[in-house]
Design a protein around this motif. Structure first.
Motif: not given
Lengths: 436, 514
Positions: B354, B359, B429
């Protein structure tokens, strides 16, 4: 167009995939033999079950001593589920009212109670030896769980007793016949075959692998050698997990949902266990023996015990009763034995609204092979200061956990020396008990 | 202990251990930090972002109760974008030692408040930390110290032994007497228990008398430290671990003395140091590494015991980390380079990805738990199945690691089920670059789209932004070849970026750290 993973497995050779089938390397392979099939199902009650509120005497004399010791945690005598079984010393026993669903199994003489069992390294009750050794770290959750799973004298052994047991047996199967639906467990660890660890959902999809580019890319990592220990072992682990999932998915695809299982955590685990028993002859299983570990947490009832414990016992009873019925329906009830274990029993004297860690407890054993109609073991004297009182109502077991375990191993077909599997047995007059 | 880090490779490795994963520019910032690595630590010590206030704001802003979802929102925001990365990373490690769980603990408010105890005290003295942990109502509820009272003859009840046992076994001294390098003290060939059941019972008496405080609405507070009830406290004389507790002490005096006994116990420095080493740096530290850290725990150089700033620094700057030395096979002397490193915790692998992809939450007010940590990763902050955390500290998977008497705790939760679920969430993701749903996350894929026809540039971006220079030559070569081959086959941007990113996230290179 939706393609199954199977297609990709066959179709990705060009990308360099090779097969890393999770074979039972080292185990003696044999073909599944329907007649010889047996399964052990361990139901582990995590946290230390208050067994003295699970199995309760129905006789007036013994009940009064129970009530006197338990005070406001005592279950009313009139609420007990009578079982028409008695302990070796003639005390009639009943179950907690939440466990009504198991009554008929006891009535069919296909269930019993092991009374006052627990971890022992040598006999204490009746031994008349003030220097009898007691196990290390009684009352510590994780170490006592470990003892149940490895044997009382085998704490430092890296392997569990079920794992060590099957190493010496002719077990068949391409997927591991040692299965846990409740996380990785020491009980199943052995030197030959990794246990299959799943949830009650069984297998499932790798959503990213619906495409051969990505499947091939992941498989490249399976075969790669790494200089680093963790990367290298991660690579083989990811391969095994992937293939296990794929094979399990195939096996479970042939069986639909079974009837009668409660929608609870333990109900779901035993439901999936029953499915795995049903498909034991599927190509990817071919099991002539299976060993299952399922579990339920929440038994560490230091506070506000009454309602919590009743709900947990109800869950155990309903799931176990459903499982037994399903085994009967499959015609396998004589070949499948389920039993409970727990960290320890709880202290007879209460804390404020709960109970503390104790030592001895009781175990339930369910299955057609059980020699029911009676309980096994003596009901102890619950009076403070009795020979059973270790301190303040922590009870000394009279039956060793290893004797119970050895009885299960013996029934399962273990042909090795029981005293090698459980070295503590050397100090006891009997290796096995007669409940199977 | 090293005093400088001026090599970009070492800087990247350091950031993987001390943060939730480097972000673009972090390596350069560390190398250029004013005051060097010491300056970096001082800067990090000074930063502090709390969870409860943020969870409360999230709940208010979105008109929802302060529940687990709000707490997780705060956890994601602090972990992924907070500037106090070292503090947050250490608090997460501490949450796996001083375990409290929603499984038996309070709801989101109490747990966020408990996490703040770990965040606030991450760089405090150990005894201060241990006392704050002990008196927090979430711990009081989880390990049932709240409400424990003296033996009552009338009702035949006894003090609750739960906390007394676990504070010794898991939070301070451990089961066995230890040498300063972590090896057991032997009595002949036998290990020596560090405490007895008698000690547990006596300490349970010492710790009687605490209950939850009340909030302004009259309800039991899950955020204020517990208060004592003199009537419930056993004020008789006690003896714990050979130390006398005189009769007549108050609950507070008894507690303070108990904390002091545990803080000063010879096991505590090495027991806590080893657990923190395993969580932050490597699975199999050499005995000399453990000993160096334990000695700093005993005395930070200024005569202070349990100075957690010094302990954390000693763990992260040990010379074995620079040299790449770990415990030798079969716990032999000397060292091994192959055994250096660890498998990342699944949650850490996710935060690493992430942060690398930068993100963002699509909801400007908050972060939703898009990856669904607890049900998919085998672990989630403050959601362990029991006080024994997610894995055994000495777990060794079957095969080479067990055979060589090494450990790799994180393998304990890499089951068939969790590995598949983690893969699915990582894949989710990757795909999220095109997601716009308010409870979803997203990231900007354009740098990869812009480079996908230029394999060399594409690979340079991957190595710099996702691996921070640590990508192995073998993986680099494989991904580059894959990209070239797919490009030659006229395969589109989606498939090319997806295949390369999928291959990267599941690679042992990415899921393990050195």
């Amino acid at each position: 167009m939706k393609l199954s993973r199977r297609h990709f497995l066959k179709g990705t050779a060009a990308l360099g995939a090779t097969s890393v089938a999770p074979a039972l390397t080292g185990l003696n392979m044999a073909h599944a033999n329907q007649d010889d099939y047996k399964a052990l199902v361990c139901i582990f009650l995590f946290g230390g079950n208050d067994a003295y509120n699970m199995v309760i005497p129905t006789d007036d004399g013994a009940y009064q001593k129970y009530e006197q010791a338990r005070r406001n945690l005592a279950i009313a005598q009139s609420d007990l589920v009578p079982l028409n079984i008695a302990s070796d010393n003639g005390v009639k026993l009943g179950l907690h009212p939440a466990m009504q669903s198991l009554k008929s199994t006891f009535a069919e003489q296909n269930a019993t109670v092991i009374v006052n069992s627990g971890q022992l390294v040598e006999p204490i009750i009746g031994a008349n030896n003030p220097n009898s050794r007691v196990p290390d770290f009684l009352m510590a959750h994780n170490l006592q769980q470990t003892m149940w799973q490895s044997g009382a004298e085998n704490m430092n052994d890296k392997l569990g007793w079920a794992g060590r047991m099957v190493q010496d047996m002719n077990l068949s199967g391409s997927l591991s016949p040692l299965m846990s639906l409740n996380g990785e467990q020491k009980w199943l660890r052995n030197n030959h075959v990794e246990p299959l660890v799943m949830t009650s959902e069984g297998a499932g999809d790798y959503t990213g692998l619906n495409n051969s580019d990505r499947l091939g890319a992941m498989m490249r990592h399976f075969d790669e050698k790494y200089a680093n220990l963790y990367a290298d072992n991660y690579s083989t682990t990811m391969a095994s997990r992937y293939y296990e999932n794929d094979a399990l998915d195939d096996a479970l695809a042939s069986v639909g949902d079974l009837d009668g299982f409660p929608q609870t955590g333990l109900g779901n685990m035993l439901h999936t266990t029953a499915k795995l028993i049903k498909v034991r002859n599927a190509a990817s299983l071919q099991h002539n023996r299976q060993v299952f570990f399922v579990g339920l947490g929440g038994f560490d009832t230091h506070k506000d015990q009454a309602g919590t414990h009743a709900a947990l016992l109800g869950q155990v009873s309903d799931a176990l009763a459903a499982f037994y019925q399903e085994m009967k329906a499959q015609g396998l009830s004589d070949q499948v034995t389920a039993f409970t274990m727990s960290d320890f029993g709880r202290r007879i004297m209460a804390n404020d609204s709960g109970t503390d860690h104790g030592w001895a407890g009781h175990q339930l054993v369910v299955g057609g092979a059980v020699k029911g109609g009676r309980a096994y073991g003596n009901w102890p004297d619950l009076t403070p200061g009795s020979e059973y009182d270790y301190n303040n109502g922590r009870l000394i077991p009279e039956i060793a956990a290893d004797q119970v375990n050895a009885t299960l191993a013996n029934w399962f077909g273990y042909k090795g020396e029981l005293e090698v599997l459980f070295p503590s047995l050397k100090t006891f007059p009997q290796n096995t008990l007669g409940f199977l | 202990m090293v005093t400088t880090i001026n090599d970009p490779i070492q800087a990247a490795k350091f950031l993987y251990r001390s943060t939730f994963g480097p972000k673009n520019g972090d390596v350069e910032k560390l190398l250029d930090f004013d005051g060097g690595i010491d300056g970096w630590f001082e800067d990090q010590y000074a930063r502090q972002n709390l969870h409860l206030s943020l969870a409360r704001k999230v709940a208010d802003d979105t008109g929802t109760p302060l529940n687990e979802s709000a707490r997780m929102s705060a956890w994601w925001q602090r972990s992924l974008v907070g500037g106090d990365q070292l503090r947050q990373r250490v608090a997460y490690a501490l949450s796996q030692i001083f375990v409290v769980s929603n499984n038996g603990g309070p709801g989101g408010e109490g747990l966020a408040s408990y996490y703040d105890v770990l965040v606030r005290n991450a760089f405090e003295r150990f005894d201060v930390l241990l006392k704050a942990v002990t008196l927090h109502p979430a711990m009081g509820q989880f390990l049932t110290l709240a409400g424990s009272r003296a033996h009552d003859e009338q009702n035949n009840t006894y003090p609750d032994e739960n906390y007394a046992r676990e504070v010794m076994q898991l939070f301070s001294i451990g089961l066995w007497e230890l040498k300063i390098n972590g090896q057991p003290q032997l009595d002949g060939e036998k290990t020596k228990p560090a405490y007895t059941q008698q000690d547990v019972e006596e300490l349970a008496r010492v710790l009687t008398g605490w209950r939850k405080d009340k909030d302004s609405d009259g309800k039991d507070s899950n955020t204020k430290p517990m208060v004592n009830n003199a009537d419930w406290h056993d004020d008789g004389a006690k003896s714990v671990l050979g130390v006398d507790f005189p009769a007549g002490q108050s609950a507070e005096q008894d507690l303070d003395q108990a904390i002091k006994v545990l803080y000063e116990h010879p096991n505590t420095p090495v027991f806590i140091s080893r657990l923190l080493i395993q969580r932050l740096t490597i699975s199999n530290p050499r005995r000399s590494y453990i000993e160096r850290v334990a000695r700093i725990f005993i005395d930070d150089g200024q005569g202070v015991r349990g100075n957690m700033k010094a302990v954390i620094k000693a763990i992260l700057l040990d010379e074995d980390l620079i040299e790449g030395h770990a415990m030798a096979d079969y716990q032999g002397f000397g060292f091994s380079t192959r055994n250096f490193g660890k498998v990342k915790e699944p949650v850490i692998a996710m935060t690493n990805l992430c942060r690398a992809l930068n993100v963002k939450s699509n909801d400007p007010r908050r972060w939703w738990d898009f990856p669904g940590l607890q049900s998919n990763f085998g672990q989630a902050p403050l959601q362990a199945p029991s006080v024994f955390n997610f894995y055994e500290p000495d777990y060794a998977p079957k095969g080479e690691i067990a055979n060589k008497e090494l450990t790799a705790p994180e393998f304990n939760i890499h089951s068939m089920d969790s590995m598949r679920r983690i893969s699915n969430k990582m894949w989710g993701l990757i795909l999220s670059h095109r997601l716009t749903g308010v409870e979803q996350w997203t990231w900007d894929r354009s740098p990869l789209e812009n480079r996908v026809d230029k394999p060399e540039e594409y690979m340079a971006w991957i190595n710099e932004r996702i691996f921070f220079g640590l990508m192995s030559d073998e993986l680099h070569q494989y991904i580059e070849d894959l990209l070239i081959k797919m490009t030659e086959q006229n395969i589109g941007t989606d498939r090319r970026t997806f295949a390369t990113l999928f291959a990267i996230q599941c690679s042992p290179d990415f899921r393990c750290q050195e």
